[in-house]
Design a protein around this motif. Sequence first.
Motif, PDB file in Angstrom:
ATOM      1  N   VAL A 158       0.839  -1.202   0.000  1.00 42.44           N
ATOM      2  CA  VAL A 158       0.000   0.000   0.000  1.00 42.44           C
ATOM      3  C   VAL A 158       0.874   1.254   0.000  1.00 42.44           C
ATOM      4  N   PHE A 159       1.907   1.271   0.835  1.00 45.34           N
ATOM      5  CA  PHE A 159       2.755   2.467   0.923  1.00 45.34           C
ATOM      6  C   PHE A 159       3.519   2.712  -0.374  1.00 45.34           C
ATOM      7  N   SER A 160       3.922   1.637  -1.047  1.00 41.75           N
ATOM      8  CA  SER A 160       4.599   1.808  -2.347  1.00 41.75           C
ATOM      9  C   SER A 160       3.645   2.412  -3.370  1.00 41.75           C
ATOM     10  N   ALA A 161       2.387   1.992  -3.329  1.00 43.30           N
ATOM     11  CA  ALA A 161       1.393   2.560  -4.251  1.00 43.30           C
ATOM     12  C   ALA A 161       1.180   4.039  -3.955  1.00 43.30           C
ATOM     13  N   ILE A 162       1.185   4.422  -2.673  1.00 41.54           N
ATOM     14  CA  ILE A 162       1.033   5.831  -2.309  1.00 41.54           C
ATOM     15  C   ILE A 162       2.221   6.637  -2.814  1.00 41.54           C
ATOM     16  N   ALA A 163       3.438   6.100  -2.633  1.00 43.03           N
ATOM     17  CA  ALA A 163       4.642   6.795  -3.091  1.00 43.03           C
ATOM     18  C   ALA A 163       4.642   6.966  -4.603  1.00 43.03           C
ATOM     19  N   ASP A 164       4.250   5.917  -5.334  1.00 46.10           N
ATOM     20  CA  ASP A 164       4.207   5.992  -6.796  1.00 46.10           C
ATOM     21  C   ASP A 164       3.189   7.027  -7.257  1.00 46.10           C
ATOM     22  N   ALA A 165       2.044   7.068  -6.589  1.00 48.69           N
ATOM     23  CA  ALA A 165       1.019   8.041  -6.955  1.00 48.69           C
ATOM     24  C   ALA A 165       1.506   9.462  -6.711  1.00 48.69           C
ATOM     25  N   ALA A 166       2.226   9.690  -5.605  1.00 48.53           N
ATOM     26  CA  ALA A 166       2.746  11.023  -5.312  1.00 48.53           C
ATOM     27  C   ALA A 166       3.763  11.461  -6.367  1.00 48.53           C
ATOM     28  N   LYS A 167       4.628  10.549  -6.788  1.00 50.17           N
ATOM     29  CA  LYS A 167       5.611  10.879  -7.837  1.00 50.17           C
ATOM     30  C   LYS A 167       4.900  11.258  -9.136  1.00 50.17           C
ATOM     31  N   LYS A 168       3.839  10.515  -9.448  1.00 47.80           N
ATOM     32  CA  LYS A 168       3.091  10.812 -10.669  1.00 47.80           C
ATOM     33  C   LYS A 168       2.391  12.162 -10.565  1.00 47.80           C
ATOM     34  N   ASN A 169       1.763  12.413  -9.430  1.00 48.49           N
ATOM     35  CA  ASN A 169       1.020  13.661  -9.255  1.00 48.49           C
ATOM     36  C   ASN A 169       1.917  14.887  -9.332  1.00 48.49           C
ATOM     37  N   TYR A 170       3.154  14.768  -8.850  1.00 51.94           N
ATOM     38  CA  TYR A 170       4.057  15.920  -8.805  1.00 51.94           C
ATOM     39  C   TYR A 170       5.120  15.905  -9.902  1.00 51.94           C
ATOM     40  N   GLY A 171       5.069  14.930 -10.795  1.00 54.20           N
ATOM     41  CA  GLY A 171       6.013  14.898 -11.907  1.00 54.20           C
ATOM     42  C   GLY A 171       7.437  14.652 -11.467  1.00 54.20           C
ATOM     43  N   HIS A 271      -0.341  14.489   3.349  1.00 51.21           N
ATOM     44  CA  HIS A 271      -0.832  15.006   2.072  1.00 51.21           C
ATOM     45  C   HIS A 271      -0.838  13.915   1.002  1.00 51.21           C
ATOM     46  N   CYS A 272       0.240  13.140   0.915  1.00 51.73           N
ATOM     47  CA  CYS A 272       0.312  12.067  -0.077  1.00 51.73           C
ATOM     48  C   CYS A 272      -0.765  11.010   0.185  1.00 51.73           C
ATOM     49  N   CYS A 273      -0.956  10.673   1.455  1.00 51.36           N
ATOM     50  CA  CYS A 273      -1.985   9.684   1.788  1.00 51.36           C
ATOM     51  C   CYS A 273      -3.383  10.210   1.450  1.00 51.36           C
ATOM     52  N   ASN A 274      -3.621  11.487   1.692  1.00 52.80           N
ATOM     53  CA  ASN A 274      -4.916  12.077   1.368  1.00 52.80           C
ATOM     54  C   ASN A 274      -5.155  12.047  -0.136  1.00 52.80           C
ATOM     55  N   GLN A 275      -4.151  12.412  -0.904  1.00 55.59           N
ATOM     56  CA  GLN A 275      -4.288  12.357  -2.353  1.00 55.59           C
ATOM     57  C   GLN A 275      -4.602  10.934  -2.833  1.00 55.59           C
ATOM     58  N   PHE A 276      -3.946   9.967  -2.209  1.00 58.72           N
ATOM     59  CA  PHE A 276      -4.088   8.581  -2.651  1.00 58.72           C
ATOM     60  C   PHE A 276      -5.525   8.084  -2.500  1.00 58.72           C
ATOM     61  N   VAL A 277      -6.220   8.577  -1.510  1.00 63.92           N
ATOM     62  CA  VAL A 277      -7.614   8.173  -1.299  1.00 63.92           C
ATOM     63  C   VAL A 277      -8.449   8.429  -2.552  1.00 63.92           C
ATOM     64  N   TYR A 278      -8.088   9.465  -3.307  1.00 65.14           N
ATOM     65  CA  TYR A 278      -8.876   9.874  -4.469  1.00 65.14           C
ATOM     66  C   TYR A 278      -8.310   9.373  -5.799  1.00 65.14           C
ATOM     67  N   GLU A 279      -7.284   8.531  -5.748  1.00 66.44           N
ATOM     68  CA  GLU A 279      -6.672   8.098  -6.999  1.00 66.44           C
ATOM     69  C   GLU A 279      -7.684   7.355  -7.874  1.00 66.44           C
ATOM     70  N   ALA A 280      -7.894   7.864  -9.080  1.00 68.93           N
ATOM     71  CA  ALA A 280      -8.895   7.276  -9.991  1.00 68.93           C
ATOM     72  C   ALA A 280      -8.515   5.856 -10.398  1.00 68.93           C
ATOM     73  N   ALA A 281      -7.205   5.567 -10.417  1.00 70.24           N
ATOM     74  CA  ALA A 281      -6.770   4.249 -10.860  1.00 70.24           C
ATOM     75  C   ALA A 281      -7.047   3.167  -9.822  1.00 70.24           C
ATOM     76  N   SER A 282      -7.326   3.572  -8.584  1.00 73.53           N
ATOM     77  CA  SER A 282      -7.560   2.597  -7.516  1.00 73.53           C
ATOM     78  C   SER A 282      -9.032   2.194  -7.519  1.00 73.53           C
ATOM     79  N   LYS A 283      -9.310   1.031  -8.024  1.00 71.66           N
ATOM     80  CA  LYS A 283     -10.704   0.594  -8.176  1.00 71.66           C
ATOM     81  C   LYS A 283     -11.141  -0.354  -7.063  1.00 71.66           C
ATOM     82  N   SER A 284     -10.192  -0.906  -6.319  1.00 70.99           N
ATOM     83  CA  SER A 284     -10.552  -1.849  -5.262  1.00 70.99           C
ATOM     84  C   SER A 284     -10.136  -1.309  -3.905  1.00 70.99           C
ATOM     85  N   LYS A 285     -10.655  -1.929  -2.862  1.00 75.90           N
ATOM     86  CA  LYS A 285     -10.285  -1.510  -1.529  1.00 75.90           C
ATOM     87  C   LYS A 285      -8.859  -1.969  -1.205  1.00 75.90           C
ATOM     88  N   HIS A 286      -8.217  -1.234  -0.305  1.00 76.33           N
ATOM     89  CA  HIS A 286      -6.860  -1.570   0.103  1.00 76.33           C
ATOM     90  C   HIS A 286      -6.879  -2.167   1.495  1.00 76.33           C
TER      91      HIS A 286
END
Length: 461
Positions: A158-171, A271-286
């Motif tokens: 889960v934490f790796s997915a959050i980190a990857d999403a943050a990198k994507k969101n901030y380029g 902040h990164c965890c909050n953003q991750f809650v709304y990630e459109a690519a996440s279709k299933s529960k964690h």
Amino acid sequence: MTTNPPDSDLLLLSLVSGAALYLVVGLVTPRGSPVPVLVAVFVFSNMLSRTTFFQTLVRKTRLAIDKREWALPWIALEPIGVFTENSAFAALPKLLQLELLQAISSLEDYASNSRKTNDRRRSLFRLMSWRQQKLCDEAGYSRKLKEIDASIGKNQAVFSAIADAAKKNYGISYKDSSAMIKQKATKSTSSSNYRVVESMGHFIRDWADSKETSPLVNYIFKHLDDIIPKDEVEKTCIIVPGSGLGRVAHEIASHQKYGAVHAVEFSGLMHCCNQFVYEAASKSKHVLVPYANSTSNYLTSDAQFREVEFPAATTKPSNLHLHLDDFCAFQVPEAQKYENVVIVSVFFIDTAENILDYFDQINQLSAPSRKSKTKNGYWINVGPLKYGSAARAELNGDEIAHIRKSMGWRDIDTTNTLESPEAINKNGLLPYITDEKSLWQGFYGVTMWCTAHKDNLRKRN
């Protein structure tokens, strides 16, 4: 009660007083003496320091220095890396870049850091005699340590997915982040593994179980509906400082079609965890195993290793905006669009090093003024008064109420849950990131208020 005179009156008074003293002192001192000038300058500078403009300038300067924005050019930093001009990361101040990268690094290193702690448990266990180790192993202790390692692996996914999403969101590219992470953030809230472990409790509090947040939200809704007329909802801006994983801000934004709800959070990790809650690519529960890192206060292994799901595909309200920012430096985007500004502080004000900096910023953002189009400013607060180890002023509830009044606020409602427990539940105590299956429980009584600025265009009886 006395209030400070406006800046124009203070400046006029200082000029008149300085000139008068210059003339009087000049009559009793030798010709050419510097004393009259010194006296006049002293009086003028003393009066100037009392103006709101000067005090605001000093506060912003101190905040800029605290944020190391000016100090950074003199600190030996390695190259940060190259980002595109429109990169969200490049737009951040240096300190927040450091904060964000420390958060990503901590998320990615969770398993490594956590397993080191578990390996230390094994090392300490081996210091026991063979007979003592055998007794513990027969009870299941070594199996428990293996289960901790397995749970750490589940959490890391889960934490790796959050980190990857943050990198994507901030380029942020791998090369860029590798260069940046080498820097040592001097004031990071996200650089320890303890904070990553703590974030799992926040996921549960905000997004897996609402019993900790619903009493807070109910109080906030009650007073928002009271102070904001229905025909002014879209002209209202709400700011939630220290928004954490964002459930309160989310509920406010969903409650009415407010013009904007700004969730402001300084912790890069939150902040990164909050953003991750709304990630459109996440279709299933964690799935998290949130209590695996601690071996204290559990009666059974089942209680320690129980898994908790939290929803991932939660739709972010269109009027909700997430900001990685220092609340004391935050400015409302397109502030001129809003007639009503409401600050909603939840478990926040006691986190300050200088609580008056928070109060000054609340005043600056919400107080009606001739320059802004803000007609009405309000402040809703819910939280305890548990100060950190370096607070410059540790104020009690009565002292804070006195300061609110001195700063121009007039209370609509004040509630202390120790005296009025029915305001939230039967006993007036709120759990905070507490595990009901642990032998240790954490509860707070809270102080709550809804207050209006005395200069509001809309007056109340």
